[in-house]
Design an enzyme around this catalytic site. Structure first.
Site, PDB file in Angstrom:
ATOM      1  N   GLU A  25      37.149  42.204  31.312  1.00 53.78           N
ATOM      2  CA  GLU A  25      36.824  41.547  32.588  1.00 53.78           C
ATOM      3  C   GLU A  25      36.306  42.553  33.613  1.00 53.78           C
ATOM      4  OE1 GLU A  25      39.459  40.811  35.713  1.00 53.78           O
ATOM      5  OE2 GLU A  25      41.254  41.190  34.532  1.00 53.78           O
ATOM      6  N   LYS A  86      34.052  37.528  43.690  1.00 54.95           N
ATOM      7  CA  LYS A  86      35.098  37.369  42.666  1.00 54.95           C
ATOM      8  C   LYS A  86      34.949  35.955  42.117  1.00 54.95           C
ATOM      9  CE  LYS A  86      40.141  36.810  42.341  1.00 54.95           C
ATOM     10  NZ  LYS A  86      41.431  36.978  43.025  1.00 54.95           N
ATOM     11  N   VAL A 106      39.965  36.664  34.921  1.00 58.02           N
ATOM     12  CA  VAL A 106      40.416  36.325  33.563  1.00 58.02           C
ATOM     13  C   VAL A 106      39.840  34.969  33.160  1.00 58.02           C
ATOM     14  CG1 VAL A 106      42.441  35.688  32.185  1.00 58.02           C
ATOM     15  CG2 VAL A 106      42.503  37.746  33.621  1.00 58.02           C
ATOM     16  N   SER A 140      47.098  30.434  39.781  1.00 65.57           N
ATOM     17  CA  SER A 140      45.832  31.015  39.342  1.00 65.57           C
ATOM     18  C   SER A 140      45.098  30.097  38.378  1.00 65.57           C
ATOM     19  CB  SER A 140      46.088  32.357  38.656  1.00 65.57           C
ATOM     20  OG  SER A 140      44.862  32.879  38.168  1.00 65.57           O
ATOM     21  N   ALA A 141      43.777  30.026  38.562  1.00 62.94           N
ATOM     22  CA  ALA A 141      42.936  29.271  37.629  1.00 62.94           C
ATOM     23  C   ALA A 141      43.000  29.870  36.221  1.00 62.94           C
ATOM     24  CB  ALA A 141      41.491  29.247  38.139  1.00 62.94           C
ATOM     25  N   LYS A 159      52.222  40.122  36.542  1.00 66.33           N
ATOM     26  CA  LYS A 159      52.878  40.946  37.565  1.00 66.33           C
ATOM     27  C   LYS A 159      53.994  40.194  38.264  1.00 66.33           C
ATOM     28  CE  LYS A 159      48.961  42.134  39.288  1.00 66.33           C
ATOM     29  NZ  LYS A 159      48.305  41.766  38.118  1.00 66.33           N
TER      30      LYS A 159
HETATM   31  N1  PSU Z   1      45.659  41.622  37.176  1.00 61.85           N
HETATM   32  C1  PSU Z   1      45.433  42.926  37.471  1.00 61.85           C
HETATM   33  N2  PSU Z   1      44.360  43.270  38.182  1.00 61.85           N
HETATM   34  C2  PSU Z   1      43.471  42.334  38.573  1.00 61.85           C
HETATM   35  C3  PSU Z   1      43.693  40.966  38.224  1.00 61.85           C
HETATM   36  C4  PSU Z   1      44.798  40.649  37.543  1.00 61.85           C
HETATM   37  O1  PSU Z   1      46.184  43.776  37.086  1.00 61.85           O
HETATM   38  O2  PSU Z   1      42.494  42.705  39.205  1.00 61.85           O
HETATM   39  C5  PSU Z   1      42.662  39.934  38.562  1.00 61.85           C
HETATM   40  C6  PSU Z   1      42.225  39.228  37.274  1.00 61.85           C
HETATM   41  O3  PSU Z   1      40.822  39.183  37.252  1.00 61.85           O
HETATM   42  C7  PSU Z   1      42.813  37.856  37.393  1.00 61.85           C
HETATM   43  C8  PSU Z   1      42.756  37.665  38.885  1.00 61.85           C
HETATM   44  O4  PSU Z   1      42.087  36.883  36.700  1.00 61.85           O
HETATM   45  O5  PSU Z   1      43.158  38.928  39.397  1.00 61.85           O
HETATM   46  C9  PSU Z   1      43.665  36.565  39.337  1.00 61.85           C
HETATM   47  O6  PSU Z   1      43.322  36.224  40.644  1.00 61.85           O
HETATM   48  P1  PSU Z   1      43.959  34.915  41.304  1.00 61.85           P
HETATM   49  O7  PSU Z   1      45.412  35.221  41.434  1.00 61.85           O
HETATM   50  O8  PSU Z   1      43.232  34.804  42.620  1.00 61.85           O
HETATM   51  O9  PSU Z   1      43.636  33.783  40.380  1.00 61.85           O
HETATM   52 MN    MN Z   2      45.216  32.123  43.759  1.00 62.62          MN
END
Ligand code: PSU
Ligand code: MN
Length: 306
Positions: A25, A86, A106, A140-141, A159
């Site tokens: 990614e 993003k 992701v 998250s999507a 995390k």
């Molecule tokens: N985990 C990491 N670093 C990141 C991400 C996840 O250690 O940069 C990124 C990934 O691309 C994941 C995104 O898909 O954060 C999730 O974002 P959100 O919570 O806005 O869906």
């Molecule tokens: Mn989100």
């Protein structure tokens, strides 16, 4: 082939020759890590995939094309351009239609990998159900995508900025299997043990490949999470991590951070609060995932080549 795809010559050759390919990614490069560690990590991850017998395909949207496999200049562009959006599922068409640039999350990377017929994708950690999601609705999507797109995602778990219990519940509801490598526990990114068990422990890449192939042969259609814990030597103590996370979450609340800005904000704050230790761990775990992902891709490719 989908007309919006732009597959690099190296990835095209791998496809023709039946060589395993690993998708990577770009959101982690553009929004997850600061310059220059982002480019260093991306290059090291690609190198590690090659060392273990597969071809890396970093995915990003550049000039409106869904690029599968980036050259050095393209990777630098992703790592340095201030105008890298993003992009998750809902954002992909906007980037394509406007001939824009976007790093892929992701979720979006899974979509493009599947369009390019790539089975395995390596990342750091998946997105999940955020803490307080009952109020914020922030899920998250990535989880929806895992429910609908048949790609194996190798990660170091999720995390603990997230609610890991609810994340696993969500995956269970949507029939997404969680495989753990080398231990029973689901991993927690900076820490090896989230306190929750994965569904199945499969240490051997051939066993993982057999499971994943069976899942897809049965027409179950979803992705599979492969949780690979951070190496012991690079893991951070849970009490320290939880302190940084609590503070970062409190700051995010005070500053009304929401939507797609949340995860990058938390990662950047944790990096500062940990005086860079979280970044070193993040780098180590992605490289470690590249080893597991390349081995899995080679094993899955063998089930394709028959
Ligand atoms: N985990 C990491 N670093 C990141 C991400 C996840 O250690 O940069 C990124 C990934 O691309 C994941 C995104 O898909 O954060 C999730 O974002 P959100 O919570 O806005 O869906
Ligand atoms: Mn989100």
């Amino acid at each position: 082939m989908n007309p919006h795809l732009l597959i690099s010559p190296e990835v095209q050759a791998a496809r023709r020759q039946g060589t395993a390919v690993v998708a990577l990614e770009s959101t982690i490069v553009a929004h997850g890590m600061p310059w220059p560690q982002n480019l260093e990590t991306a290059l090291q991850v690609e190198h590690t995939v090659r060392q273990h017998g597969a071809v890396p395909a970093t995915i990003a949207v550049l000039d409106g094309r869904l690029c599968v496999g980036l050259d050095r200049a393209q990777l630098e562009r992703v790592a340095t351009s201030p105008d890298m959006a993003k992009a998750s599922r809902r954002d992909l068409a906007y980037a394509v239609a406007r001939r824009g640039h976007a790093a892929t999350t992701v979720a979006a990377t899974m979509i493009v990998a599947h369009l390019a017929d790539i089975d395995v994708f390596v990342t750091g950690g998946i997105g999940g159900v955020h803490r307080g999601a009952a109020e914020s609705f922030d899920i998250s999507a990535d989880l929806q995508e895992l429910a609908r797109t048949p790609v194996a995602v190798v990660c170091a778990g999720a995390k603990s900025i997230l609610d890991i219990s609810l994340t696993l519940e969500y995956l269970e509801t949507h029939g997404v299997p969680v495989i753990s490598v080398g231990q029973d526990a689901f991993a927690a990114f900076y820490c090896r043990d989230s306190g929750f068990k994965a569904d199945f422990r499969l240490d051997d890449p051939a066993e993982q490949a057999a499971f994943i192939r069976a899942h897809w042969d049965l027409g179950l259609g979803s992705g599979v999470v492969v949780s690979n814990p951070v190496p012991e030597a690079d893991a951070l103590p849970a009490d320290l991590v939880n302190g940084w996370i609590a503070q970062a979450l409190a700051e995010a609340r005070q500053q009304n951070i929401a939507g797609k800005g949340t995860t990058p904000f938390l990662l950047a704050r944790i990096k500062t609060l940990s005086q860079g230790r979280s970044l070193a761990t993040n780098k180590a775990l992605v490289v470690h995932n590249a080893v597991a992902g390349a081995r899995l891709a080679v094993a899955l490719q063998a089930t394709r080549n028959g």
